[in-house]
Design a protein around this motif. Structure first.
Motif, PDB file in Angstrom:
ATOM      1  N   VAL A 267       0.853  -1.207   0.000  1.00  0.00           N
ATOM      2  CA  VAL A 267       0.000   0.000   0.000  1.00  0.00           C
ATOM      3  C   VAL A 267       0.884   1.252   0.000  1.00  0.00           C
ATOM      4  O   VAL A 267       0.688   2.185  -0.795  1.00  0.00           O
ATOM      5  N   LEU A 268       1.887   1.262   0.903  1.00  0.00           N
ATOM      6  CA  LEU A 268       2.761   2.440   1.008  1.00  0.00           C
ATOM      7  C   LEU A 268       3.606   2.602  -0.252  1.00  0.00           C
ATOM      8  O   LEU A 268       3.903   3.725  -0.677  1.00  0.00           O
ATOM      9  N   ALA A 269       4.013   1.467  -0.839  1.00  0.00           N
ATOM     10  CA  ALA A 269       4.838   1.534  -2.054  1.00  0.00           C
ATOM     11  C   ALA A 269       4.059   2.197  -3.185  1.00  0.00           C
ATOM     12  O   ALA A 269       4.588   3.034  -3.923  1.00  0.00           O
ATOM     13  N   ARG A 270       2.787   1.829  -3.326  1.00  0.00           N
ATOM     14  CA  ARG A 270       1.964   2.443  -4.388  1.00  0.00           C
ATOM     15  C   ARG A 270       1.898   3.960  -4.183  1.00  0.00           C
ATOM     16  O   ARG A 270       2.130   4.740  -5.108  1.00  0.00           O
ATOM     17  N   ARG A 271       1.640   4.360  -2.934  1.00  0.00           N
ATOM     18  CA  ARG A 271       1.543   5.801  -2.653  1.00  0.00           C
ATOM     19  C   ARG A 271       2.880   6.496  -2.898  1.00  0.00           C
ATOM     20  O   ARG A 271       2.941   7.600  -3.453  1.00  0.00           O
ATOM     21  N   ALA A 272       3.956   5.859  -2.450  1.00  0.00           N
ATOM     22  CA  ALA A 272       5.277   6.500  -2.548  1.00  0.00           C
ATOM     23  C   ALA A 272       5.704   6.654  -4.001  1.00  0.00           C
ATOM     24  O   ALA A 272       6.224   7.701  -4.402  1.00  0.00           O
ATOM     25  N   VAL A 273       5.477   5.605  -4.815  1.00  0.00           N
ATOM     26  CA  VAL A 273       5.891   5.686  -6.221  1.00  0.00           C
ATOM     27  C   VAL A 273       5.052   6.738  -6.957  1.00  0.00           C
ATOM     28  O   VAL A 273       5.584   7.551  -7.718  1.00  0.00           O
ATOM     29  N   LEU A 274       3.754   6.740  -6.690  1.00  0.00           N
ATOM     30  CA  LEU A 274       2.884   7.741  -7.339  1.00  0.00           C
ATOM     31  C   LEU A 274       3.348   9.155  -7.003  1.00  0.00           C
ATOM     32  O   LEU A 274       3.459  10.017  -7.885  1.00  0.00           O
ATOM     33  N   ALA A 275       3.626   9.390  -5.712  1.00  0.00           N
ATOM     34  CA  ALA A 275       4.044  10.731  -5.283  1.00  0.00           C
ATOM     35  C   ALA A 275       5.410  11.091  -5.881  1.00  0.00           C
ATOM     36  O   ALA A 275       5.620  12.220  -6.318  1.00  0.00           O
TER      37      ALA A 275
END
Ligand SMILES: Cc1cc2nc3c(=O)[nH]c(=O)nc-3n(C[C@H](O)[C@H](O)[C@H](O)COP(=O)(O)OP(=O)(O)OC[C@H]3O[C@@H](n4cnc5c(N)ncnc54)[C@H](O)[C@@H]3O)c2cc1C
Length: 282
Positions: free
Chosen positions: A271-279
Motif C-alpha cells: 500500500v505504502l509503495a503504491r503511494r510512494a511511487v505515485l508521489a
C-alpha cells in the motif's frame, strides 16, 4: 533514569577522537544523544568513557563534490531536511529527514548518528540504501569507504568497528529525480512501523528509472530491486503502479510486535509503495 557514571571527553578533531577511542577500554561515541542518552538512562549500556563528537566542526556540514553530495556525520537532521542542496540532488533524503521525530529531536539528532545507530525502524537507512550512499569510516589505520549495501549488518549493527568513527556519507547526485518517503506510524512524530523510500526519474509520462527501499521490513533496510525493475517503463497512473509494486514484500521477513504483526506489515508495504511511487513520479 540516571546514567551510570562515566568519564567525558569532547575532542575538537577526528584525530583526537580516534586517540581517545584507542586509549579507552569501554567507550562509546556520543553524537546528538537522541538514542544514546535514553540507552544510558535506562542503563542498557554503561560505558566507562564517553567521547562527544559535538565540538568537531569538520564533521558538520553539507557540500557538493563533483557528482556526489557529502553530508558530515554530525550534521543535524534539521539541516538535511532544510538544505536546498540536498533537495536539489538527493530529494529523497530531504523528504525522509522531514519525517524524523519532532523539531526538537531533529535539531539535536544527527544524520550520521541515526545511520550509525542502525535502528531498523529509523527513517534514514532505506533512503541511504536506495540512493547507493557510501559511508566514510575513520579508524586508527586511516579511512575506508563502505557501500550502503555492506554497511548495515544486522539489528543495530553496522560496518563501523571498535575504535572507528563514521565521518561522512557520500551520496551520488540524483538531480532532477522525483522522490517520496511514505511512512506509516501509529502516532505522529514517531518511528516507522513500515516505510517505503522511492526515487524515480520520469520520461514522457513513464518511469524511466527507479530506486526503492523498505524500512522496518527486516533487521536491516531492504533494497527492492525486483520492484525497481518492474517499475521501468510503467505509465504514471495508479493502477499500473499498483500492479508493478504488488510483489514488493516477497522475500522480506518483517517483525511481529505490538505495532503490527508480520502479515499486517506485508500488506502495508505494498500500500505504502503504491503511494510512494505515485508521489515520487508525480
Ligand atoms: C522522541 C524521539 C523520537 C524519534 N523519532 C524518530 C523517528 O521518527 N525516525 C527516526 O529515524 N529516528 C527517530 N528518533 C531517533 C533520532 O533520529 C536520533 O537522532 C538517532 O537515532 C540517533 O542520532 P544521534 O545523533 O542522536 O546519535 P546518538 O544517540 O548520540 O548515538 C546513537 C548511536 O550511534 C553511535 N554513533 C553516533 N554517531 C556516530 C559516529 N559518527 N560514528 C560512530 N558511531 C556513532 C553512538 O555511539 C550510539 O551508539 C527519535 C528519537 C527520539 C528521542
Amino acid at each position: 533514569m540516571i546514567p551510570a557514571a562515566f568519564d567525558y571527553h569532547a575532542p575538537t578533531s577526528v584525530e583526537e577522537a580516534l586517540q581517545l577511542l584507542a586509549s579507552s577500554g569501554d567507550v562509546k561515541v556520543l553524537a546528538g544523544g537522541q538514542s544514546l542518552i535514553p540507552v544510558l538512562k535506562l542503563r542498557l549500556a554503561a560505558p566507562e568513557v564517553i567521547v562527544d563528537l559535538g565540538r568537531i566542526d569538520s564533521l558538520r556540514g553539507i557540500r557538493e563534490e563533483g557528482d556526489s553530495l557529502v553530508i558530515g556525520a554530525m550534521t543535524p537532521h534539521e539541516d538535511v531536511a532544510r538544505s536546498s542542496v540536498v533537495a536539489a540532488h538527493a530529494l529523497l533524503l530531504s523528504k525522509a529527514a522531514q519525517t524524523v521525530a519532532d523539531p526538537q529531536v531533529r535539531h539535536r539528532g544527527t544524520f550520521g548518528g541515526a545511520l550509525a545507530h542502525a535502528d531498523p525502524a529509523g527513517d534514514l537507512l532505506a533512503p541511504a540504501l536506495a540512493l547507493d550512499a557510501s559511508f566514510v569510516i575513520a579508524g586508527p589505520s586511516g579511512s575506508r569507504t563502505v557501500a550502503a549495501a555492506d554497511f548495515f549488518r544486522g539489528l543495530f549493527t553496522t560496518a563501523i568497528g571498535e575504535g572507528e568513527i563514521l565521518t561522512e556519507v557520500r551520496v551520488p547526485k540524483h538531480t532532477g529525480w522525483g522522490a517520496h518517503y511514505e511512512k506509516f506510524s501509529r502516532v505522529a512524530q514517531q518511528w516507522a512501523i513500515v516505510g517505503v523510500a522511492v526515487a524515480a526519474r520520469v520520461e514522457s509520462g513513464a518511469i524511466a528509472d527507479a530506486r526503492v527501499a523498505l524500512t522496518n521490513m527486516g533487521a536491516v533496510p531492504i533494497r527492492a530491486t525486483a520492484t525497481e525493475q518492474a517499475l521501468v517503463g510503467v505509465a504514471v497512473n495508479a493502477s499500473a503502479i499498483a500492479a508493478a509494486v504488488a510483489g514488493i514484500s516477497e522475500g522480506t521477513q518483517p517483525p511481529s510486535d505490538l505495532n503490527g504483526d508480520r502479515d499486517y506489515r506485508l500488506h502495508l508495504a505494498s500500500v505504502l509503495a503504491r503511494r510512494a511511487v505515485l508521489a515520487a513520479a508525480a
